[in-house]
Motif scaffolding. Structure first.
Motif, mmCIF file in Angstrom:
data_model
loop_
_atom_site.group_PDB
_atom_site.id
_atom_site.type_symbol
_atom_site.label_atom_id
_atom_site.label_comp_id
_atom_site.label_asym_id
_atom_site.label_seq_id
_atom_site.Cartn_x
_atom_site.Cartn_y
_atom_site.Cartn_z
ATOM 1 N N ALA A 129 13.825 -3.296 -3.757
ATOM 2 C CA ALA A 129 13.604 -2.543 -2.517
ATOM 3 C C ALA A 129 12.130 -2.347 -2.202
ATOM 4 N N ASN A 130 11.257 -2.517 -3.198
ATOM 5 C CA ASN A 130 9.811 -2.321 -3.030
ATOM 6 C C ASN A 130 9.501 -0.919 -2.497
ATOM 7 N N ASP A 131 10.281 0.055 -2.929
ATOM 8 C CA ASP A 131 10.085 1.452 -2.529
ATOM 9 C C ASP A 131 9.601 2.224 -3.752
ATOM 10 N N TRP A 132 8.350 2.008 -4.096
ATOM 11 C CA TRP A 132 7.796 2.630 -5.298
ATOM 12 C C TRP A 132 7.778 4.159 -5.235
ATOM 13 N N PRO A 133 7.457 4.784 -4.102
ATOM 14 C CA PRO A 133 7.462 6.257 -4.082
ATOM 15 C C PRO A 133 8.828 6.843 -4.423
ATOM 16 N N GLU A 137 0.839 -1.197 0.000
ATOM 17 C CA GLU A 137 0.000 0.000 0.000
ATOM 18 C C GLU A 137 0.875 1.249 0.000
ATOM 19 N N ILE A 138 0.424 2.243 -0.749
ATOM 20 C CA ILE A 138 1.128 3.517 -0.847
ATOM 21 C C ILE A 138 0.154 4.627 -0.482
ATOM 22 N N GLU A 139 0.555 5.450 0.442
ATOM 23 C CA GLU A 139 -0.265 6.586 0.866
ATOM 24 C C GLU A 139 0.267 7.856 0.208
ATOM 25 N N ILE A 140 -0.565 8.465 -0.629
ATOM 26 C CA ILE A 140 -0.176 9.701 -1.311
ATOM 27 C C ILE A 140 -0.455 10.856 -0.366
ATOM 28 N N SER A 141 0.586 11.355 0.269
ATOM 29 C CA SER A 141 0.441 12.374 1.310
ATOM 30 C C SER A 141 0.896 13.757 0.869
ATOM 31 N N GLY A 142 1.420 13.884 -0.331
ATOM 32 C CA GLY A 142 1.901 15.175 -0.800
ATOM 33 C C GLY A 142 3.284 15.534 -0.290
ATOM 34 N N THR A 143 4.023 14.565 0.207
ATOM 35 C CA THR A 143 5.352 14.835 0.735
ATOM 36 C C THR A 143 6.379 15.002 -0.378
ATOM 37 N N PHE A 144 7.382 15.831 -0.107
ATOM 38 C CA PHE A 144 8.502 16.009 -1.028
ATOM 39 C C PHE A 144 9.748 15.268 -0.543
ATOM 40 N N ALA A 145 9.562 14.369 0.428
ATOM 41 C CA ALA A 145 10.702 13.672 1.011
ATOM 42 C C ALA A 145 11.416 12.801 -0.013
ATOM 43 N N ASN A 146 10.665 12.210 -0.946
ATOM 44 C CA ASN A 146 11.300 11.352 -1.950
ATOM 45 C C ASN A 146 12.202 12.165 -2.879
ATOM 46 N N TYR A 147 11.754 13.376 -3.236
ATOM 47 C CA TYR A 147 12.586 14.217 -4.092
ATOM 48 C C TYR A 147 13.798 14.735 -3.323
ATOM 49 N N ALA A 148 13.614 15.028 -2.033
ATOM 50 C CA ALA A 148 14.746 15.452 -1.226
ATOM 51 C C ALA A 148 15.771 14.317 -1.109
ATOM 52 N N ARG A 149 15.294 13.087 -0.953
ATOM 53 C CA ARG A 149 16.209 11.942 -0.888
ATOM 54 C C ARG A 149 16.920 11.738 -2.214
ATOM 55 N N ALA A 150 16.217 11.996 -3.328
ATOM 56 C CA ALA A 150 16.830 11.836 -4.648
ATOM 57 C C ALA A 150 17.973 12.812 -4.876
ATOM 58 N N LEU A 151 17.996 13.910 -4.109
ATOM 59 C CA LEU A 151 19.050 14.915 -4.256
ATOM 60 C C LEU A 151 20.190 14.708 -3.276
ATOM 61 N N GLU A 152 20.199 13.568 -2.581
ATOM 62 C CA GLU A 152 21.319 13.258 -1.698
ATOM 63 C C GLU A 152 22.575 12.990 -2.527
#
Length: 291
Positions: free
Chosen positions: A255-259, A49-64
């Protein structure tokens, strides 16, 4: 007397023509991409299950730094492979454009022939060529065996990845270049030669500027799929040869980390849109520059 159709007065025919491709575009492209875009602003709330919460955490992680380093390496590989495709593809396209008409068709078929073969099969064929006991080392061993030749280590290297990217994507460069070169006014080339220019100078000062639009299209059409390639790095490269597409694939599968995978995928898409926009702006400015 020619008759024209006013689609505003007779929209039925227009809808009949536009309807099927529009439905196809919406169902198989727009809607899935919208779902993936939504995932990029979500979080995992369970195993499936994936909860669409409007977070930008995935994009912030992508910029690590880790992922920016992989993205930078992907851009470097893509730029190098695209440049090699241009250097190799331009003479090929030029030769096809100036070939006799009866030979030109066969040369074009030869360029398009790889598209008729599965990409996985072509990559495994390249493995047979590059491996330690492959064709290249076999030929070199036969020619230089008397000198104590040691097999070249080509597989599982960055060099093999670049070779694989060029091998797969070279037709994407040749075809738009040929389309541009085939439309050239050859009298301009003849005039340059008559005025004393060498063949190389005529190509650099006449052919290359006139084929600028085709070169730009070839660069874009080659760079984009190269940047999204994951099969060549996966099968030909080593541990340090990962490209960003490999990371995306692993986020969705292992990793099953779709977001996070969706955020990385759309980061690539944003870059693709930026490249297309830059080409459109450059192409739009050409008439003004010419004047």
């Amino acid at each position: 007397m020619r008759s024209t159709i006013d689609w505003r007065r007779n929209p039925v025919g227009f809808i009949a023509l536009l309807g099927p491709p529009l439905v196809w575009f919406l169902v198989f492209f727009a809607v899935p991409m919208a779902v993936v875009l939504g995932y990029s602003f979500g979080t995992n709330s369970g195993l499936t299950e994936i909860e669409i919460s409007g977070t930008f955490a995935n994009y912030a992680r992508a910029l690590e730094p880790l992922y920016l380093g992989i993205l930078g390496k992907s851009l470097l590989f893509s730029a190098l492979a695209t440049l090699i495709c241009l250097l190799v593809g331009f003479p090929v396209a030029l030769a096809i454009a100036f070939a006799p008409p009866n030979l030109k068709t066969w040369l074009l078929i030869g360029v398009m022939l790889p598209f008729w073969t599965n990409l996985l099969i072509r990559t495994y064929a390249l493995i047979a060529i590059l491996r330690d006991e492959g064709v290249i080392n076999g030929v070199l061993s036969f020619l230089l065996g008397w000198a104590g030749f040691e097999p070249l280590r080509l597989m599982n290297t960055n060099t093999a990845v670049v070779i694989g990217l060029v091998y797969v994507h070279l037709p994407f460069m040749v075809l738009p270049l040929y389309a541009a070169l085939d439309r050239l006014d050859r009298s301009l080339i003849e005039a340059a030669l008559d005025l004393g220019a060498s063949h190389l100078r005529a190509v650099m000062t006449v052919v290359v500027p006139l084929a600028g639009a085709g070169i730009a299209s070839g660069l874009l059409l080659t760079f984009i799929p190269v940047l999204g390639s994951y099969l060549a790095p996966d099968l030909l490269g080593g541990p340090d040869s990962l490209m960003i597409a490999n990371v995306i694939e692993r986020q969705f599968k292992r990793a099953n980390d779709w977001p996070f995978g969706a955020a990385l995928a759309f980061l690539l898409m944003y870059m693709t849109f930026a490249g297309i926009l830059m080409q459109a702006l450059w192409k739009g400015r050409r008439p003004a520059d010419a004047d």
